[in-house]
Write a protein that holds these residues in place. Sequence first.
Motif, PDB file in Angstrom:
ATOM      1  N   TYR A  32       0.879  -1.159   0.000  1.00  0.00           N
ATOM      2  CA  TYR A  32       0.000   0.000   0.000  1.00  0.00           C
ATOM      3  C   TYR A  32       0.921   1.214   0.000  1.00  0.00           C
ATOM      4  O   TYR A  32       1.864   1.284   0.782  1.00  0.00           O
ATOM      5  N   PHE A  34       1.445   5.590  -0.232  1.00  0.00           N
ATOM      6  CA  PHE A  34       0.804   6.850   0.115  1.00  0.00           C
ATOM      7  C   PHE A  34       1.769   8.011  -0.171  1.00  0.00           C
ATOM      8  O   PHE A  34       2.984   7.874  -0.067  1.00  0.00           O
ATOM      9  N   PHE A  51      -3.815   1.265  -3.452  1.00  0.00           N
ATOM     10  CA  PHE A  51      -4.004  -0.027  -2.804  1.00  0.00           C
ATOM     11  C   PHE A  51      -3.956  -1.141  -3.839  1.00  0.00           C
ATOM     12  O   PHE A  51      -3.336  -2.170  -3.637  1.00  0.00           O
ATOM     13  N   SER A  52      -4.644  -0.943  -4.969  1.00  0.00           N
ATOM     14  CA  SER A  52      -4.679  -1.944  -6.030  1.00  0.00           C
ATOM     15  C   SER A  52      -5.352  -1.306  -7.236  1.00  0.00           C
ATOM     16  O   SER A  52      -5.807  -0.164  -7.188  1.00  0.00           O
ATOM     17  N   GLY A  97      -1.263  -6.367   3.977  1.00  0.00           N
ATOM     18  CA  GLY A  97      -2.247  -6.965   4.862  1.00  0.00           C
ATOM     19  C   GLY A  97      -2.944  -5.942   5.728  1.00  0.00           C
ATOM     20  O   GLY A  97      -4.024  -6.172   6.236  1.00  0.00           O
ATOM     21  N   SER A  98      -2.309  -4.822   5.881  1.00  0.00           N
ATOM     22  CA  SER A  98      -2.879  -3.782   6.720  1.00  0.00           C
ATOM     23  C   SER A  98      -2.140  -2.488   6.466  1.00  0.00           C
ATOM     24  O   SER A  98      -0.919  -2.481   6.401  1.00  0.00           O
ATOM     25  N   ALA A  99      -2.897  -1.418   6.337  1.00  0.00           N
ATOM     26  CA  ALA A  99      -2.254  -0.119   6.162  1.00  0.00           C
ATOM     27  C   ALA A  99      -1.863   0.463   7.506  1.00  0.00           C
ATOM     28  O   ALA A  99      -1.440   1.601   7.584  1.00  0.00           O
ATOM     29  N   ARG A 100      -1.989  -0.339   8.567  1.00  0.00           N
ATOM     30  CA  ARG A 100      -1.822   0.229   9.883  1.00  0.00           C
ATOM     31  C   ARG A 100      -0.369   0.413  10.282  1.00  0.00           C
ATOM     32  O   ARG A 100      -0.090   1.120  11.225  1.00  0.00           O
ATOM     33  N   GLN A 101       0.562  -0.251   9.633  1.00  0.00           N
ATOM     34  CA  GLN A 101       1.952  -0.021   9.993  1.00  0.00           C
ATOM     35  C   GLN A 101       2.651   0.563   8.787  1.00  0.00           C
ATOM     36  O   GLN A 101       2.963  -0.135   7.837  1.00  0.00           O
ATOM     37  N   LEU A 102       2.881   1.852   8.839  1.00  0.00           N
ATOM     38  CA  LEU A 102       3.481   2.574   7.733  1.00  0.00           C
ATOM     39  C   LEU A 102       4.949   2.832   7.995  1.00  0.00           C
ATOM     40  O   LEU A 102       5.356   3.116   9.122  1.00  0.00           O
TER      41      LEU A 102
ATOM     42  N   TYR B  33      -2.137   6.134  16.677  1.00  0.00           N
ATOM     43  CA  TYR B  33      -0.687   6.030  16.543  1.00  0.00           C
ATOM     44  C   TYR B  33      -0.009   7.283  17.089  1.00  0.00           C
ATOM     45  O   TYR B  33      -0.578   8.376  17.027  1.00  0.00           O
ATOM     46  N   TYR B  35       3.748   9.235  16.435  1.00  0.00           N
ATOM     47  CA  TYR B  35       4.986   9.317  15.676  1.00  0.00           C
ATOM     48  C   TYR B  35       5.839  10.450  16.235  1.00  0.00           C
ATOM     49  O   TYR B  35       5.335  11.453  16.724  1.00  0.00           O
ATOM     50  N   ARG B  97      -8.668  -2.073   8.681  1.00  0.00           N
ATOM     51  CA  ARG B  97      -7.288  -2.454   8.393  1.00  0.00           C
ATOM     52  C   ARG B  97      -6.766  -1.862   7.098  1.00  0.00           C
ATOM     53  O   ARG B  97      -5.559  -1.714   6.931  1.00  0.00           O
ATOM     54  N   ARG B  98      -7.658  -1.519   6.172  1.00  0.00           N
ATOM     55  CA  ARG B  98      -7.192  -0.994   4.901  1.00  0.00           C
ATOM     56  C   ARG B  98      -7.342   0.517   4.831  1.00  0.00           C
ATOM     57  O   ARG B  98      -7.166   1.105   3.778  1.00  0.00           O
ATOM     58  N   ASP B  99      -7.661   1.123   5.939  1.00  0.00           N
ATOM     59  CA  ASP B  99      -7.960   2.552   5.905  1.00  0.00           C
ATOM     60  C   ASP B  99      -6.700   3.384   6.015  1.00  0.00           C
ATOM     61  O   ASP B  99      -5.675   2.945   6.522  1.00  0.00           O
ATOM     62  N   GLN B 101      -4.305   6.454   7.327  1.00  0.00           N
ATOM     63  CA  GLN B 101      -4.042   7.150   8.576  1.00  0.00           C
ATOM     64  C   GLN B 101      -4.234   8.644   8.368  1.00  0.00           C
ATOM     65  O   GLN B 101      -3.714   9.216   7.405  1.00  0.00           O
TER      66      GLN B 101
END
Lengths: 114, 112
Positions: A32, A34, A51-52, A97-102, B33, B35, B97-99, B101
Motif C-alpha cells: 500500500y 501513500f 491499494f490496487s 495486509g494492513s495499512a496500519r503499519q506505515l 498512533y 509518531y 485495516r485498509r484505511d 491514517q
Amino acid sequence: AQSVTQPDIHITVSEGASLELRCNYSYGATPYLFWYVQSPGQGLQLLLKYFSGDTLVQGIKGFEAEFKRSQSSFNLRKPSVHWSDAAEYFCAVGDSGSARQLTFGSGTQLTVLP
Amino acid sequence: DGGITQSPKYLFRKEGQNVTLSCEQNLNHDAMYWYRQDPGQGLRLIYYSQIVNDFQKGDIAEGYSVSREKKESFPLTVTSAQKNPTAFYLCASSGNRRDTQYFGPGTRLTVL
C-alpha cells in the motif's frame, strides 16, 4: 522489513513548471503506497494512495502518482506547480495486509520560485 | 467537525520531568498512533493501539509510555528516561485495516 527512499532531499522549481518527486520502496508483496504533504509546523495531509487496480492514481490539488512494480517506484507528479505547493512531501509504504503499519521516507522539501 | 486534536501545540519541559501529550479523535476510528518527527528523518513510530486497552511498541518506544482507556483518546507520556525528547510529535488514527491514517496538527516539545 519494508523501507522507503526519497532520493531528493530538496527540490526547487519555478511556478508553473512541472514537478516529479521520486519515491522508491522495498517490500516483498504488493504494497500500500501513500503520499502525504506537510506545511511547516503542521500535521500531514493525505494527497493520494494506491491499494490496487489502476496504477495511475489521482489525488487532491492536481497531484497524481504512478505505481511501477518493475521499478519499485511510486513517483508523485504535478503538471504545473503553484506557489502554495511549497511544503515537505512524504512517501509511505504499508503492509498489504494492513495499512496500519506505515514506513515513511525522509521527505522531500519543495521550494517554488515566483 | 470530525478530526484529530492534539494539545498543547507547544510544550516546554525541564530535564528530568515527565510530560503528557494529548491526542483525541472523534472519527470513531479503532486504531491510533504516535509518531516522532525529527528534521531529515521523516516519521518514526513510537506506539500504536488497534483497540481499547491494547497497544504495541513501535520502532522507538524507549522512554515513552501510552494508555488507551477510551476509543477517542491516546495520550503519550514522555518520561525522563527519554534521552533526547525535543521533537515534533504527531498523532494519527485510522479505521479498518485498509484505511488511511489521518494526522493531527502535532505538538512541538522542547526540553530546556
